[in-house]
Design a protein around this motif. Structure first.
Motif, PDB file in Angstrom:
ATOM      1  N   ALA A   1     -36.216  28.235  11.658  1.00  0.00           N
ATOM      2  CA  ALA A   1     -37.014  27.144  11.080  1.00  0.00           C
ATOM      3  C   ALA A   1     -36.153  26.254  10.197  1.00  0.00           C
ATOM      4  O   ALA A   1     -36.257  25.024  10.238  1.00  0.00           O
ATOM      5  N   GLU A   2     -35.274  26.865   9.400  1.00  0.00           N
ATOM      6  CA  GLU A   2     -34.392  26.087   8.533  1.00  0.00           C
ATOM      7  C   GLU A   2     -33.394  25.277   9.361  1.00  0.00           C
ATOM      8  O   GLU A   2     -33.143  24.105   9.087  1.00  0.00           O
TER       9      GLU A   2
ATOM     10  N   GLU B   1     -35.120  22.330  10.959  1.00  0.00           N
ATOM     11  CA  GLU B   1     -35.374  21.275   9.978  1.00  0.00           C
ATOM     12  C   GLU B   1     -34.099  20.481   9.688  1.00  0.00           C
ATOM     13  O   GLU B   1     -34.113  19.250   9.639  1.00  0.00           O
ATOM     14  N   ARG B   2     -32.986  21.171   9.488  1.00  0.00           N
ATOM     15  CA  ARG B   2     -31.718  20.490   9.209  1.00  0.00           C
ATOM     16  C   ARG B   2     -31.267  19.625  10.377  1.00  0.00           C
ATOM     17  O   ARG B   2     -30.580  18.629  10.191  1.00  0.00           O
TER      18      ARG B   2
ATOM     19  N   THR C   1     -38.003  20.254  16.258  1.00  0.00           N
ATOM     20  CA  THR C   1     -38.964  21.342  16.083  1.00  0.00           C
ATOM     21  C   THR C   1     -38.285  22.672  16.410  1.00  0.00           C
ATOM     22  O   THR C   1     -37.248  22.708  17.090  1.00  0.00           O
TER      23      THR C   1
END
Length: 151
Positions: free
Chosen positions: A22-23, A26-27, A31
């Motif tokens: 997830a991280e 995001e970076r 998705t």
């Protein structure tokens, strides 16, 4: 072919492969599903070859590193293959490279100390097949170690 999103993912992934998906997503501005799909595609096509743990071997007591430049008897048709196969069996050999030119191969050898290195050198390296000459270079300092690609 890789696009800009793939390159962005690879840049972030090689910087911190241990980051949660997830991280990382995001970076990268994608998705989690897109990230997973693209990472799977890059694994399946051989762009990503895996994730590995890097062990700092001096922390485990290996204080000596020697680079051995090897010249082989090139009159023997299987010299490279037989040499490489035997060198793979020496646990203290952490890298094997082959070359075209005057030097045929280079071995990176680690040891706990000079006495251990001499034991490995005399008992295992000198017994490797097809060696005609060895030049040893004692490692002094590692000025750059970076397997990251400029993506």
């Amino acid at each position: 072919m890789l696009d800009d999103t793939d390159r962005r993912i690879l840049r972030q992934y090689q910087a911190t492969p241990e980051a949660p998906a997830a991280e990382l997503a995001e970076r990268c501005g994608v998705t989690a599903t897109t990230l997973a799909r693209r990472l799977d595609r890059m694994r399946n096509t051989g762009v990503l070859r895996g994730v590995r743990g890097m062990i700092h071997w001096p922390a485990l007591g290996y204080t000596v590193e020697v680079s051995l430049r090897i010249t082989l008897d090139k009159s023997r048709p299987q010299a490279f293959e037989e040499f490489a196969e035997a060198a793979r069996q020496v646990p203290e050999v952490i890298e094997i490279q082959t070359f075209l030119g005057q030097v045929d191969a280079r071995l990176s050898v680690i040891a706990r100390d000079m006495a251990h290195y001499q034991q490995v050198y005399r008992g295992q390296i000198l017994t490797l097949p097809h060696i005609t000459d060895i030049d040893a270079l004692m490692h002094v300092a590692r000025l750059k170690t970076d397997e990251s690609l400029p993506l």
